[in-house]
Design a protein around this motif. Sequence first.
Motif, mmCIF file in Angstrom:
data_model
loop_
_atom_site.group_PDB
_atom_site.id
_atom_site.type_symbol
_atom_site.label_atom_id
_atom_site.label_comp_id
_atom_site.label_asym_id
_atom_site.label_seq_id
_atom_site.Cartn_x
_atom_site.Cartn_y
_atom_site.Cartn_z
ATOM 1 N N GLU A 123 0.867 -1.168 0.000
ATOM 2 C CA GLU A 123 0.000 0.000 0.000
ATOM 3 C C GLU A 123 0.909 1.225 0.000
ATOM 4 O O GLU A 123 1.485 1.599 1.010
ATOM 5 C CB GLU A 123 -0.927 0.016 1.217
ATOM 6 C CG GLU A 123 -1.852 1.222 1.256
ATOM 7 C CD GLU A 123 -2.691 1.250 2.514
ATOM 8 O OE1 GLU A 123 -3.512 0.321 2.694
ATOM 9 O OE2 GLU A 123 -2.518 2.167 3.333
ATOM 10 N N HIS B 193 1.641 5.124 -0.492
ATOM 11 C CA HIS B 193 1.144 6.501 -0.493
ATOM 12 C C HIS B 193 2.227 7.346 -1.147
ATOM 13 O O HIS B 193 3.271 7.616 -0.540
ATOM 14 C CB HIS B 193 0.867 6.973 0.929
ATOM 15 C CG HIS B 193 -0.191 6.182 1.628
ATOM 16 N ND1 HIS B 193 -1.356 6.743 2.089
ATOM 17 C CD2 HIS B 193 -0.274 4.849 1.925
ATOM 18 C CE1 HIS B 193 -2.097 5.808 2.653
ATOM 19 N NE2 HIS B 193 -1.458 4.644 2.560
ATOM 20 N N VAL C 245 -2.889 6.913 -3.578
ATOM 21 C CA VAL C 245 -2.694 5.680 -2.811
ATOM 22 C C VAL C 245 -2.816 4.530 -3.799
ATOM 23 O O VAL C 245 -3.856 4.355 -4.444
ATOM 24 C CB VAL C 245 -3.706 5.528 -1.675
ATOM 25 C CG1 VAL C 245 -3.503 4.195 -0.960
ATOM 26 C CG2 VAL C 245 -3.590 6.677 -0.687
ATOM 27 N N ASN D 90 -5.512 10.955 -3.296
ATOM 28 C CA ASN D 90 -5.245 11.096 -1.859
ATOM 29 C C ASN D 90 -5.133 12.568 -1.480
ATOM 30 O O ASN D 90 -4.238 12.971 -0.743
ATOM 31 C CB ASN D 90 -3.953 10.347 -1.484
ATOM 32 C CG ASN D 90 -3.794 10.218 0.023
ATOM 33 O OD1 ASN D 90 -4.772 10.086 0.745
ATOM 34 N ND2 ASN D 90 -2.565 10.281 0.505
#
Length: 780
Positions: free
Chosen positions: A282, A284, A299, A315
């Motif tokens: 994941e 970012h 993201v 995001n």
Amino acid sequence: MGSKEFGEFAPVDPLDMFRDMEEVELEDLDAASSDADEPEDHFANLVTTLDVDDLKKIASELVDRVDTDIEERDRHDRFMLKGMEAMGIDRDEIRTGAFAGSSTVRHPLLAQACVDFQSRITRELLPAGGAVRAVPSEGYDEASGSLRRAEVYANRRILSSGGCGYSESLEQAFIRLPLAGSVIRKVRQGPDGAVSETIATGDFAVPYSATTLQSSPRNTHILRLHKHEVDLNFRSGLWKRFDLDERGDESRRPESQSKKHAQRVTGQSKSSEDDDRYVFYEVHCWWAVEDEEEERPYVVVIHPDTETVCMVRRNWDPADGAMQPIQHFVHYRYLPWEGFWGIGLFHLIGGLSSAATGSLRALMDSAVLQNMPTGLADKSAGVTKGGKLKLEPLGFTNVTLPTTGGDRDIRKHFMPLPVAGPSATLFSLLQFMVSEGSEFASVAIKGLADASEQAPVGTTMALVEQGSIVFASIHLRQHRSFAQELRLFQRVTRDWMPAEGDDGVQKEDFDDVLILVTASDPSTWSSVQRVTQAQAVVQMAQLANSLGVKVDLRSAFITMSKALGVEDPEAMFPKEEQPQPPPPMQPQEEFAAILRGQPTRAYPGQNHDAHKAFYEQVLQDPSYAKALEKALPSVLACHADHTAQGVLDEIARITGQQPPEVDPMLWQSAMVAAEAAARLAQTRRASDPAVVAVQEDAKTRIEIENRKLQQRDTQIIQTGELKFAELASRERIAVAEIEAKAANLVTEASMQREEAERRSADAREKAAFDAANKAPEVVL
């Protein structure tokens, strides 16, 4: 729509609930979404709209960069591994000693310091009375009640031991923090509200060049999900579905050694049959997608082994024109250092901990050798089976002595090795190292605890300051990080809570009109410090009172009681009731109160003339003579009080000020009481010859009092007239002086003008005379 959290146990998107948790072909889903007339969700998954080649490029580049970040973090993981080993809590660790039976114990210096920190900071940040306060900001409406509802909801959710997991995960973070120096926490949406988690050791990666979460180009949370968790994200529409192998892929993306060591310490062991977890990245990050020219915060969730992108979401807040990334992580640091990761106690006192372990082992080994000695044997003494002499502690070995010749005394064929016992110097060195390490790692509160209550205030405050130098700054950093986490909690709760939740809590309660802050005080780090400071306040208050300075000791003792944890200090030190002024009374009620020794008072708007007339008649009544022997000063004072208040009421009416309110019925009742007192006094005077003398005496006293009042008023008036006359005289004198000075100036100007004219005339006459007497010119 607000921001959403991503990752494990992500909530179901309401727009995708039509799937009803059943298998649906991706083409059907795409068709259904294309037919919808609703506007595009800002936080929608963009995977279905991006080109396949673009997705492959994103996956390939991001996986390579994240793998590089993980490799660059290897040194930090190895430090974490060594730190956990130095704590000495892994009893299954394989160690080789100097000899069989030698000590393998580790000194608990590092473990003790970590437990000490965790206990103190948890108690400060998560007090039982409430960890969160809600403070109003601009635009808050007190009538809404949002402040109280938001505060109660946040404290119940954070301090509860249910699914939210705030208190448990924070305690887990605070035991790791002093050892590793850094802990990453994540706030996200759970099944029933905002939850937090402490990201496991080795499951978070940032680039080597990153310094903070906010400035990092990418922050990666390595998700390790069971198959049912992955399916939940598929069915909810949070991730795009793709084919997964039936087995887990942990063998291809292994956990870090530090994480495995941490799990082994608590008795966890991996079973290939039961562990079916899948690894996802994941990320970012800042990236350019959708044919964008500039990078923007997104993201991205990737399955690294198949390089499949299953989620790409924006995001940033759609209302934010600057497109700043929404933060989902909080970084707790024990001590800041260069770069992203902080440093902990293992970096600082790891050497002292190892030295203490070595000293402790040497002391224990010397004790073992001294109690179980060994030695050398002469070959002529014989041998045992196998040609070697083997000695076992607490046992005997059979030997064969010579049968012919030689000496059969066994003591002459064996020599024990000289082994010294535990060294006192080594023991002193161990104590020194432990003392130095403990003093550095924890707070020196012994001086505060041993401080005398009679110690000077300056000495007590100096001890507080000295004891708080080390821990205060560390506590302040954790306080700031926890405050940042509470802001994330508020944002997630505001964006995901329904219009009205449990116990009447509303979505609007978490708007920006209020702010959730920590209930802890960053300037204090322990109850000992608070008690010491409160004790110093009590000492200063007592000293001030002894010097004649009026100080509220009750407040000082309440502060001391709160520092000691007393639940209701207000009840322990009740507030002294202030005497209430007496209510307005009728004349007869005032006189009765005076005879009982109770206070009286004249109020604006009363019938003061009737009150005074009543007292004048009472003073002339001979039946009250005995009662007035003690009450006479109070009666005269009340009479004077009504006289003064009557003057004030009259001045207020004359000057046009707010006139006092008058109750007609009370006004008339006072007149009736005065007339009744007059009739009663007249009746009693007619029946008692001695009344005349009492009346005359009372009248004389009243006249004396009135004359005193008149003299005082006259004196005030005369003094005012004298001052006015003096001012007028000064004004006249000043005017006369100014007029005289002006006249003198006019006279001087006239004289100067006359003198100038005279001089001008003389000059003209002289010129004429010189012209007349001038000799004629002779012409030849």
